[in-house]
Design a protein around this motif. Structure first.
Motif, PDB file in Angstrom:
ATOM      1  N   ASP A  46       0.812  -1.209   0.000  1.00  0.00           N
ATOM      2  CA  ASP A  46       0.000   0.000   0.000  1.00  0.00           C
ATOM      3  C   ASP A  46       0.848   1.262   0.000  1.00  0.00           C
ATOM      4  O   ASP A  46       0.317   2.368  -0.027  1.00  0.00           O
ATOM      5  N   GLY A  47       2.137   1.076   0.105  1.00  0.00           N
ATOM      6  CA  GLY A  47       3.027   2.227   0.048  1.00  0.00           C
ATOM      7  C   GLY A  47       3.101   3.006   1.346  1.00  0.00           C
ATOM      8  O   GLY A  47       3.593   4.124   1.397  1.00  0.00           O
ATOM      9  N   LEU A  48       2.625   2.389   2.449  1.00  0.00           N
ATOM     10  CA  LEU A  48       2.708   3.082   3.740  1.00  0.00           C
ATOM     11  C   LEU A  48       4.145   3.134   4.242  1.00  0.00           C
ATOM     12  O   LEU A  48       4.571   4.112   4.853  1.00  0.00           O
ATOM     13  N   ILE A  49       4.876   2.047   4.043  1.00  0.00           N
ATOM     14  CA  ILE A  49       6.296   2.036   4.402  1.00  0.00           C
ATOM     15  C   ILE A  49       7.089   1.497   3.226  1.00  0.00           C
ATOM     16  O   ILE A  49       6.532   0.831   2.351  1.00  0.00           O
ATOM     17  N   THR A  50       8.387   1.799   3.233  1.00  0.00           N
ATOM     18  CA  THR A  50       9.224   1.311   2.135  1.00  0.00           C
ATOM     19  C   THR A  50       9.701  -0.097   2.445  1.00  0.00           C
ATOM     20  O   THR A  50       9.612  -0.574   3.597  1.00  0.00           O
ATOM     21  N   LEU A  51      10.210  -0.736   1.416  1.00  0.00           N
ATOM     22  CA  LEU A  51      10.740  -2.087   1.601  1.00  0.00           C
ATOM     23  C   LEU A  51      11.908  -2.062   2.586  1.00  0.00           C
ATOM     24  O   LEU A  51      12.036  -2.915   3.465  1.00  0.00           O
ATOM     25  N   GLY A  52      12.759  -1.024   2.432  1.00  0.00           N
ATOM     26  CA  GLY A  52      13.904  -0.899   3.345  1.00  0.00           C
ATOM     27  C   GLY A  52      13.455  -0.799   4.782  1.00  0.00           C
ATOM     28  O   GLY A  52      14.001  -1.458   5.668  1.00  0.00           O
ATOM     29  N   ASP A  53      12.403  -0.013   5.016  1.00  0.00           N
ATOM     30  CA  ASP A  53      11.863   0.116   6.368  1.00  0.00           C
ATOM     31  C   ASP A  53      11.423  -1.237   6.888  1.00  0.00           C
ATOM     32  O   ASP A  53      11.682  -1.613   8.041  1.00  0.00           O
ATOM     33  N   PHE A  54      10.764  -1.945   6.006  1.00  0.00           N
ATOM     34  CA  PHE A  54      10.236  -3.257   6.378  1.00  0.00           C
ATOM     35  C   PHE A  54      11.360  -4.193   6.821  1.00  0.00           C
ATOM     36  O   PHE A  54      11.283  -4.854   7.847  1.00  0.00           O
ATOM     37  N   ILE A  55      12.424  -4.175   6.025  1.00  0.00           N
ATOM     38  CA  ILE A  55      13.547  -5.062   6.356  1.00  0.00           C
ATOM     39  C   ILE A  55      14.205  -4.615   7.660  1.00  0.00           C
ATOM     40  O   ILE A  55      14.502  -5.422   8.547  1.00  0.00           O
ATOM     41  N   ALA A  56      14.385  -3.299   7.796  1.00  0.00           N
ATOM     42  CA  ALA A  56      14.999  -2.787   9.016  1.00  0.00           C
ATOM     43  C   ALA A  56      14.157  -3.145  10.226  1.00  0.00           C
ATOM     44  O   ALA A  56      14.661  -3.545  11.276  1.00  0.00           O
ATOM     45  N   PHE A  57      12.851  -3.039  10.032  1.00  0.00           N
ATOM     46  CA  PHE A  57      11.941  -3.363  11.121  1.00  0.00           C
ATOM     47  C   PHE A  57      12.139  -4.794  11.586  1.00  0.00           C
ATOM     48  O   PHE A  57      12.233  -5.079  12.774  1.00  0.00           O
ATOM     49  N   ASN A  58      12.212  -5.669  10.604  1.00  0.00           N
ATOM     50  CA  ASN A  58      12.450  -7.080  10.926  1.00  0.00           C
ATOM     51  C   ASN A  58      13.752  -7.272  11.669  1.00  0.00           C
ATOM     52  O   ASN A  58      13.845  -8.062  12.606  1.00  0.00           O
ATOM     53  N   THR A  59      14.770  -6.531  11.223  1.00  0.00           N
ATOM     54  CA  THR A  59      16.075  -6.660  11.874  1.00  0.00           C
ATOM     55  C   THR A  59      15.994  -6.259  13.345  1.00  0.00           C
ATOM     56  O   THR A  59      16.485  -6.962  14.224  1.00  0.00           O
ATOM     57  N   TYR A  60      15.320  -5.132  13.583  1.00  0.00           N
ATOM     58  CA  TYR A  60      15.232  -4.677  14.975  1.00  0.00           C
ATOM     59  C   TYR A  60      14.420  -5.632  15.829  1.00  0.00           C
ATOM     60  O   TYR A  60      14.750  -5.911  16.976  1.00  0.00           O
ATOM     61  N   LEU A  61      13.332  -6.107  15.231  1.00  0.00           N
ATOM     62  CA  LEU A  61      12.520  -7.078  15.957  1.00  0.00           C
ATOM     63  C   LEU A  61      13.387  -8.282  16.318  1.00  0.00           C
ATOM     64  O   LEU A  61      13.306  -8.827  17.417  1.00  0.00           O
TER      65      LEU A  61
END
Ligand code: ADP
Ligand code: ADP
Ligand code: MG
Lengths: 585, 578
Positions: free
Chosen positions: A268-283
């Motif tokens: 939906d374009g709410l977050i970027t793919l990079g954000d998504f990956i970073a999010f996973n990393t932090y989690l």
């Protein structure tokens, strides 16, 4: 109590703790920054935006940072973990000095092996909490909070909430399990103490075990204790092992949710793919500290369980204290008065002493005689204030015994106990009883007095001979005489001999009795014995039976009474007469 | 030393043998955990590649999410069971080791107990076993998983790029050297720490049981100072342990970073020259990190391993100590004993240097009562100790019914000979359990009869609960005389062929003593009785009296004969009755 001690300890070491925690935080932050730097280097390499030498420098910087981390870690380990060891020793120190204040009653309830388990095992559990427990706690807080911060701030708060929701479940489970876990660990510690106690008793009684071929039965006993320990330990593991997988499952749920929901956000374009990956990393980064929570909770629960066990000891207070000590003289004259003394041992019902009264002038000698269990030793126990003495019944030099400072009282009494306990130390140390104030000459004089000098110098190491536990490598009479020497070396104003010549042969007995008579000329003495011959010279003789004075007087008076004492005398005399008759006839 | 260490390791492993099935199960579970661990990231990768970047239809992503969750679920459950299975093996092994050790201790000779404090022996059974436990349950559980992981990583790396793999592992020798340096120092220190714990335990054991005396003599301060010193010594060793590991543990991480730096330095020109792909470098860096994960953990756990190993060594050292080990069941059974005792030129020394008994020879015929007299320390108790084979004679021999006592089964021998020891020991329990110990064959009636024989029934009757009355550790709530009566009753209850009384009535009043002598007359009629006593009245009825002086037999004969001889005995006699 334990908490108070810990607080005190933390306060005195606050500088080290502050430094240590600072180092820990710095190393934590640097460790977090490390992957960033590495990522940057790789990026540079990939895009080839910088020169080779710059990359070499950057890499060198990374290595430098690693060294800094190394140094910081070395620092906080020494500062924080080192303090945990200090704390262990500090608590053990407190524990032992507290034990020293506890009355005899306490030791009759607690077993030696059990107490030893407290000193090593339970204090060890607290140490672990302050070593690994403390460090992971701080570490976890840093990593958690910084990751959370970054996640919520830079990416998407809603996704963060969704991702964290299942983790709450983990936290709830952990808190739910906390109390059962502690209860379970209490059982584990108790089972350990049980093993310690059984083994300790077995080893000290090994002679009886062997003499009566009880080895197999003893094995069975310990087997039960050890098996019990295994069972409660497994119960404990069953419980504690839940935490780790629970955390994993909750994380799994988080990841799945983030995957499903996050991917729609990306689409939906709410977050970027990079954000998504970073999010996973932090989690992912959160996973380790949250999983550590399990260990941390476990370790703190253990420490808590142990601390409440220890509290139970620390909160036991002696009921024999100097409440209102008067300024008594350092050295007593030795006048002793007992008025209507009755006594019942704590936790028992029957009176052991019933309405005892007698008076002893300074310098006089009292003889105590009576059947086994009539209360003779009990009277001495009270005189030494080993049990709480009811007020208004015992007076020394006219002062109520409870008003005399305990230290002065005990310093003034030279006591030879009925059962002879020696320490596994040199005979020297045993006679002077670890006090530095006696000279070698005094030790030898005391040994001579107790007629044990000749024996001792025949040993290869003489006075330096180290005896076995409880004096096991000495013969019974040797032990008894060493303990006589130990009492007289103090030059006490009141000398108490509780059936102290029972293991000594006749000849030595005569020698010692003569010595005792001489030494008692100018001090008060109490002699307990079974032979009329050993007490008949006393100024006052009391015959006890079932806690009552049934006869009293000096030898002549008692003989004239023709009661128990007279009969005893006759019995002891008749035996020898009979022999003489047999011999002559 | 190296050799020994390895042996210890393998010996520890041997305890796993009976649980091989469970170990395999745990291994399988560990494998499952590893697979799910690896599967997770892979599933996410698919999700990103196919569904997010690849923009596949939205429905599949839910399935992927579910799959991911399932794999985690399976992994978590396997993890739990693996943990539980492995721990139950470990606990079982601990139990086995503890029991083996304890059984071994039961059969060590008294000589061993004379020399080693009970606290130190106790430390082996409790603390050392405990630290083994930590090693097993803390480390093995992790080791198990990690080994798979390490092998997997190395294999993939080799496949990817041989040169880079070797380069990455060029730092491994450093790890080996550092570990070696650390190990030798840490081991030495661990041994010290363990020994100090043993000493602290020994100190505590002794001082807790001697606390009464310390308090009476008001030497709390001196004893506290001694404890403080010991505790301080322990503290220093313990702090040194921390300092050592503070140096060692973070070093693995440093070496890890060194490895990465080397890799980057090596690859930079090659990446610029495009001979190495950046992707490969990236992969290698993450593999090295993965590889060092377990190594880091291992460095963390290395202390536990070392300390566990030192404990294992101490445990095995004690298990291997078999000097004079008592073998209970070998030898000639002894069912019927007439009770003839013969000492033939027996020489004995406790320390191997100073003879305590010198050339002792005497014979006691079945049913006789023989008394020993002599100054304290002359060796009377020692003679008794030899008869029960508590110590081995150095010269000469002791015969029972004409057979050397060494030939009999030890348990049979000791069952036939009951000694009322000079030092009374009571167990925590009840009056009854102290008289019959664990011997189920002795009925309550027999216990009571034995108590009546020695006139202990009188005081037992007054206790709350009577024969069920509680006895505290060492019988500390009973008077000394009462304790002695109980230990006397114990010997009677066991109905031995040979009864030995070592100053058994020393703390007992005359009246009770006379009563005991009467009943003893009845008991002694049909069994051999040895009596040690200082009261000549106690022994005058003996068939024979043996006078020991400084380890030698100086006089032997009946009361009247000895009196006539005008020797030591007569001297003693006159002392007592003059
Ligand atoms: N700590 C104690 N707790 C309870 N009862 C005790 C304790 N110590 C001794 N007794 C009991 O008190 C009685 C008197 O004991 P004691 O004074 O030692 O006798 P004795 O006259 O032989 O010295 C005995 O019956 C004994 O069992
Ligand atoms: N376990 C032991 N280890 C070393 N020496 C011992 C041991 N037991 C006794 N002794 C020594 O042996 C001598 C004889 O002791 P013992 O036989 O107990 O004398 P007693 O004739 O009084 O019974 C004493 O000098 C004593 O110190
Ligand atoms: Mg003896």
């Amino acid at each position: 109590m334990v908490r108070k001690y810990i607080k005190e300890f933390l306060w005195t070491h606050k500088v080290k703790y502050i430094l240590g925690i600072t180092a820990l935080i710095c190393s934590g932050i640097l460790t977090l920054a490390m992957p960033k730097l590495l990522g940057y280097i790789i990026d540079c390499l990939e895009k080839r935006v910088v020169s080779q030498s710059r990359i070499a420098w950057l890499t060198g910087g990374m290595l430098l940072m690693a060294m800094a981390i190394f140094g910081l870690k070395y620092l906080w380990r020494n500062l924080l973990i080192g303090r945990a060891r200090d704390l262990e020793c500090y608590l053990r120190d407190k524990f032992f000095s507290h034990l020293q204040t506890l009355p005899l009653k306490f030791y009759q309830q607690k077993k030696t092996g059990d107490l030893m388990a407290y000193a090593i095992n339970d204090i060890g559990a607290i140490r672990r909490a302050f070593a690994f427990g403390l460090v992971s706690l701080i570490d976890g807080v840093i990593i958690n909070s910084s990751s959370l911060f970054v996640m919520a701030k830079t990416i998407n708060p809603r996704l963060t909430l969704i991702g964290l929701a299942p983790l709450l479940v983990a936290v709830v489970v952990i808190f739910k399990i906390k109390n059962p876990l502690r209860r379970s660990f209490l059982k584990v510690q108790a089972a350990y103490a049980n093993i310690s106690e059984k083994t300790q008793e077995n080893i000290s009684g090994i002679r009886v075990v062997k003499a009566y071929v009880q080895e197999e039965a003893e094995k069975k006993k310990l087997g039960l204790a050890s098996f019990q320990r295994m069972r409660v330990m497994l119960d404990y593991i069953k419980l504690s092992a839940i935490v780790g997988p629970t955390v994993e499952i909750c994380f799994g749920l988080s990841f799945s949710l983030v995957l499903v929901i996050g991917s729609t956000y990306v689409l939906d374009g709410l977050i970027t793919l990079g954000d998504f990956i970073a999010f996973n990393t932090y989690l992912g980064m959160l996973q380790r500290p949250v999983r550590h929570i399990a260990r941390i909770v476990e370790i703190w629960q253990r420490a808590m369980a142990s601390s409440s066990r220890l509290d139970e000891i620390f909160l036991t207070k002696s009921d024999i204290m100097d409440d209102h000590p008067v300024n008594a003289k350092e050295r007593f004259n030795g006048a002793l008065e007992v008025r209507n003394l009755s006594f019942t041992y704590p936790r028992t019902e029957s009176e052991v002493l019933k309405n005892i009264s007698f008076k002893l002038e300074a310098g006089q000698t009292l003889g105590l005689i009576g059947p086994t269990g009539s209360g003779k030793s009990t009277l001495i126990n009270l005189l030494l204030r080993l049990y709480p003495v009811p007020r208004g019944h015992i007076f020394i030099d006219g002062i109520e015994i409870n008003d005399l400072p305990l230290a002065t009282l005990r310093e003034n009494i030279g006591y030879v106990p009925q059962d002879n306990f020696l320490f596994s130390a040199s005979l020297n140390d045993n006679i002077r009883f670890f006090s530095e104030r006696f000279t070698l000459e005094e030790i030898e004089a005391a040994a001579r007095f107790a007629s044990v000098y000749e024996n001792i110098i025949e040993f290869p190491d003489g006075f330096e001979t180290v005896v076995g536990e409880r004096g096991i490598t000495l013969s019974g009479g040797q032990k008894q005489r060493v303990s006589i020497a130990r009492a007289v070396i103090k030059d006490p104003s009141i000398l108490v001999l509780d059936d102290s010549l029972s293991a000594v042969d006749t000849q030595t007995e005569a020698e010692i009795l003569a010595n005792i008579k001489a030494i008692l000329k100018d001090r008060t003495g109490i002699i307990i014995g079974h032979r009329v011959s050993s007490i008949k010279h006393a100024d006052w003789i009391i015959v006890l039976d079932e806690g009552r004075i049934i006869e009293e007087g000096n030898h002549e008076q008692l003989m004239a009474k023709r009661g128990y004492y007279y009969q005893l005398y006759q019995k002891q005399l008749v035996e020898s007469r009979l022999q003489e008759v047999g011999e002559n006839g | 030393m190296r050799q020994k260490e390895q042996n210890t390791f393998f010996r520890v492993l041997k305890y796993f043998r009976p649980f091989i099935g469970l170990v395999c199960l745990a291994g399988f579970l560990a494998l499952v955990v590893n697979i799910t661990d690896l599967a997770g990231p892979y599933i996410i990768k698919i999700a990103i590649d196919d569904y997010i970047v690849g923009e596949k239809a939205g429905g599949g992503i839910k399935l992927i999410g579910l799959l991911y969750f399932l794999s985690i679920l399976v992994g978590a459950c396997s993890n739990y069971f693996q943990n539980y299975v492995l721990n139950s093996i470990v606990q079982q092994i601990m139990h086995n080791i503890r029991m083996e050790l304890f059984s071994h201790i039961q059969h060590l000779p008294l000589k061993f107990f004379d020399r080693n404090s009970s606290g130190r022996i106790l430390t082996r059974v409790t603390n050392d076993v405990e630290s083994l436990n930590e090693m097993y349950s803390g480390v093995l559980v992790i080791l198990f998983k990690d080994v798979f992981l390490l092998i997997g990583i190395v294999a993939t790396m080799l496949q990817l790029n041989r040169n880079l793999t070797f380069l990455s592992f060029s730092v491994v020798p450093i790890i080996v050297v550092v570990t070696f340096l650390y190990r030798t120092r840490a081991r030495r220190n661990f041994k010290r720490v363990r020994a100090l714990i043993g000493r602290i335990n020994g100190f505590l054991a002794e001082n807790i049981s001697g606390m009464k005396l310390v308090q009476i003599f008001h030497r709390e301060r001196e004893k506290y100072r001694e404890f403080k010193q010991l505790n301080e010594e322990y503290r220093r060793a313990s702090i040194f342990e921390v300092a050592l590991s503070a140096l060692f543990r973070p070093s693995a991480e440093l070496i890890n970073n060194l490895g990465i730096s080397i890799l980057i330095w090596y690859c930079t020109p090659r990446v610029f020259a495009s001979t190495v792909e950046i992707g490969v470098l990236y992969a290698f860096i993450s593999y090295i990190k993965k590889f060092f994960g377990p190594i880091n953990d291992l460095a963390d756990k290395y202390n536990v391993i070392l300390s566990g190993n030192v404990s294992a060594e101490r445990i095995f050292e004690l298990m291997d100590y078999d000097e004079g080990l008592e073998r209970m069941e070998s030898g000639r059974p002894l069912t019927e004993l007439k009770g003839k005792i013969e000492f033939r030129n027996v020489w004995f020394s406790y320390n191997g240097e100073d003879w305590v008994l010198k050339d002792i020879s005497f014979t006691v015929n079945p049913g006789e009562t023989v008394a020993f007299v002599g100054a304290t320390g002359s060796g009377k108790t020692t003679i008794i100790n030899l008869l029960s084979r508590f110590y081995q004679v150095q010269k000469g021999e002791i015969l029972l019914d004409g057979v050397n006592i060494n030939e009999y089964r030890l348990d049979d021998l000791r069952r036939r000979v009951a000694v009322v020891m000079q030092d009374v020991f009571l167990f925590a329990g009840t009056i009854e359990s102290n008289i019959r110990l664990n011997n189920e064959e002795i009925t309550p009636e027999e216990v009571q009869r034995a108590a009546e024989y020695v006139n202990a029934d009188h005081f037992i009757g007054k206790l709350p609960g009577q024969y069920e009355a509680e006895v505290k550790e060492r019988g500390c709530t009973l008077s000394a005389g009462e304790r002695q009566l109980l230990s006397f009753a114990r010997a009677i209850a066991f109905n031995p062929s040979i009864l030995v009384l070592d100053e058994a009535t020393a703390s007992i009043d005359t009246e009770t003593e006379l009563l005991i002598q009467d009943s003893l007359g009845k008991i002694a009629k049909d069994r051999t009785t040895l009596i040690i006593a200082h009261r000549l009245s106690t022994i005058k009825k003996a068939d024979r009296i043996i006078v020991i002086h400084k380890g030698r037999i100086r006089e032997m004969g009946k009361h009247e004969e000895l009196l006539a001889q005008d020797g030591i005995y007569r001297n003693l006699y006159e002392m007592q009755y003059a």
